[in-house]
Design an enzyme around this catalytic site. Structure first.
Site, PDB file in Angstrom:
ATOM      1  N   GLU A  66     -34.236  16.469 -30.958  1.00  0.00           N
ATOM      2  CA  GLU A  66     -33.359  15.634 -31.936  1.00  0.00           C
ATOM      3  C   GLU A  66     -33.505  16.016 -33.167  1.00  0.00           C
ATOM      4  OE1 GLU A  66     -33.494  11.457 -30.840  1.00  0.00           O
ATOM      5  OE2 GLU A  66     -33.080  11.987 -28.835  1.00  0.00           O
ATOM      6  N   LYS A 125     -34.319  20.829 -25.577  1.00  0.00           N
ATOM      7  CA  LYS A 125     -33.455  20.057 -26.481  1.00  0.00           C
ATOM      8  C   LYS A 125     -34.358  19.256 -27.288  1.00  0.00           C
ATOM      9  CE  LYS A 125     -30.588  16.591 -25.535  1.00  0.00           C
ATOM     10  NZ  LYS A 125     -30.939  15.511 -26.179  1.00  0.00           N
ATOM     11  N   ASP A 171     -34.501  12.479 -21.976  1.00  0.00           N
ATOM     12  CA  ASP A 171     -35.419  11.299 -22.084  1.00  0.00           C
ATOM     13  C   ASP A 171     -34.938  10.012 -21.931  1.00  0.00           C
ATOM     14  OD1 ASP A 171     -33.825  11.020 -24.351  1.00  0.00           O
ATOM     15  OD2 ASP A 171     -35.669  11.433 -25.826  1.00  0.00           O
ATOM     16  N   GLU A 190     -24.047  13.032 -30.952  1.00  0.00           N
ATOM     17  CA  GLU A 190     -23.623  11.807 -29.915  1.00  0.00           C
ATOM     18  C   GLU A 190     -23.249  10.827 -30.977  1.00  0.00           C
ATOM     19  OE1 GLU A 190     -27.242  10.791 -27.804  1.00  0.00           O
ATOM     20  OE2 GLU A 190     -26.556   8.816 -27.601  1.00  0.00           O
TER      21      GLU A 190
HETATM   22  O1  KIV Z   1     -31.654  11.712 -22.920  1.00  0.00           O
HETATM   23  C1  KIV Z   1     -30.452  12.061 -22.837  1.00  0.00           C
HETATM   24  O2  KIV Z   1     -29.807  11.565 -21.879  1.00  0.00           O
HETATM   25  C2  KIV Z   1     -29.426  12.678 -23.710  1.00  0.00           C
HETATM   26  C3  KIV Z   1     -27.885  12.584 -23.468  1.00  0.00           C
HETATM   27  C4  KIV Z   1     -27.581  11.265 -23.958  1.00  0.00           C
HETATM   28  C5  KIV Z   1     -27.530  13.547 -24.437  1.00  0.00           C
HETATM   29  O3  KIV Z   1     -30.318  13.148 -24.893  1.00  0.00           O
END
Ligand code: KIV
Length: 271
Positions: free
Chosen positions: A122, A120, A51, A189
């Protein structure tokens, strides 16, 4: 260690095996066909349709504005380019936080409409029910802990997370929970390297660091940052391999000069 290009397709099982034999996992972001084609042919293991497209493609200050439709568009473009890499797509802000039904519905749209291989999201324990439902539908899930950019307004700053004991303890618990739930991997991160090491050693699933230190099982960077397409972004964790902003600008300036001087097109470049 050389790139294992003889591995025809990267799967979550291949990534697990890489961790077990101590082979580090490479991951970069991709948002479009042409770049994904280059990264895949170089032998990258995971392509993340991040994102972060909200920042580097759309020019927003945060990752919050990007929509599910826009993420699906980027994912479709990336999937069309890829032969080898595992394609993971970020669930965007607002597409999964309200309840597990919404999380599953958003994930199913991504998988059906883009052909990606995994998603993915968060956060930790607060997503447990959603992660369970997505996994029950047979869809691989990657976690993301530490600095989670979708929570930037809660954090108030992009500085290193989990330096304090309480936040580090919560992160360790969340990491174990994500593994127990069945996540196949975990992005860490901007956390202290010692914490990255402790978490990586405590899990059987691979950890992928971005500012998570050298002991993570793999590393991820935003492609536009590592190629120097973004200009004024210099976090300590970032290694720039090119300065493409300047190189592209120089090429475009030369093109403009050639056009203005009527030097382009020349005799050989016309029909
Ligand atoms: O959106 C993204 O690029 C990410 C990375 C920073 C892991 O989640």
């Amino acid at each position: 260690m050389s790139v294992h290009k003889e591995i025809k397709k990267i799967t979550t099982h291949v990534l697990h095996a890489m961790k077990n034999r101590g082979e580090k996992i490479s991951m970069l972001t991709a948002y479009d066909y042409s770049m994904a084609k280059i990264l895949d042919s170089a032998g990258i293991d995971i392509l993340l349709v991040g994102d972060s497209a909200s920042n580097v493609i759309a020019g927003h200050e945060t990752t919050l504005p990007i929509t599910l439709d826009q993420m699906i568009y980027h994912a479709q473009s990336v999937v069309r380019a890829v032969d080898r890499a595992l394609v993971v797509v970020d669930l965007p802000f607002g597409s999964y936080q309200s309840n597990s039904t919404k999380a599953l519905d958003s994930t199913i749209r991504i998988m059906k409409e883009s052909g990606a291989h995994a998603v993915k999201l968060e956060g930790g324990s607060e997503n447990a029910e959603s992660i369970q439902r997505i996994l029950s539908a047979g869809i691989p899930v990657m976690g993301h802990l530490g600095l989670t950019p979708q929570s930037i307004y809660k954090f108030g700053t992009y500085t290193v997370r989990a330096k304090e004991e309480m936040e580090a303890e919560k992160l360790k618990k969340d990491a174990l929970l994500l593994e127990e739930l069945g996540c196949f991997g975990l992005v860490l991160e901007k956390i202290p390297s010692a914490l990255g090491k402790e978490v990586s050693e405590s899990l059987s699933i691979p950890t992928i660091g971005i500012g998570g230190g050298p002991y993570c099982d793999g590393q991820v960077l935003v492609t536009h940052d590592m190629l120097g397409i973004t200009k004024d972004f210099h976090p300590r964790f970032l290694r720039r391999y090119l300065e493409l902003f300047d190189e592209i600008k120089d090429a475009v300036e030369r093109y403009i000069t050639d056009v203005k001087n009527q030097d382009f097109p020349n005799e050989k470049e016309k029909y």
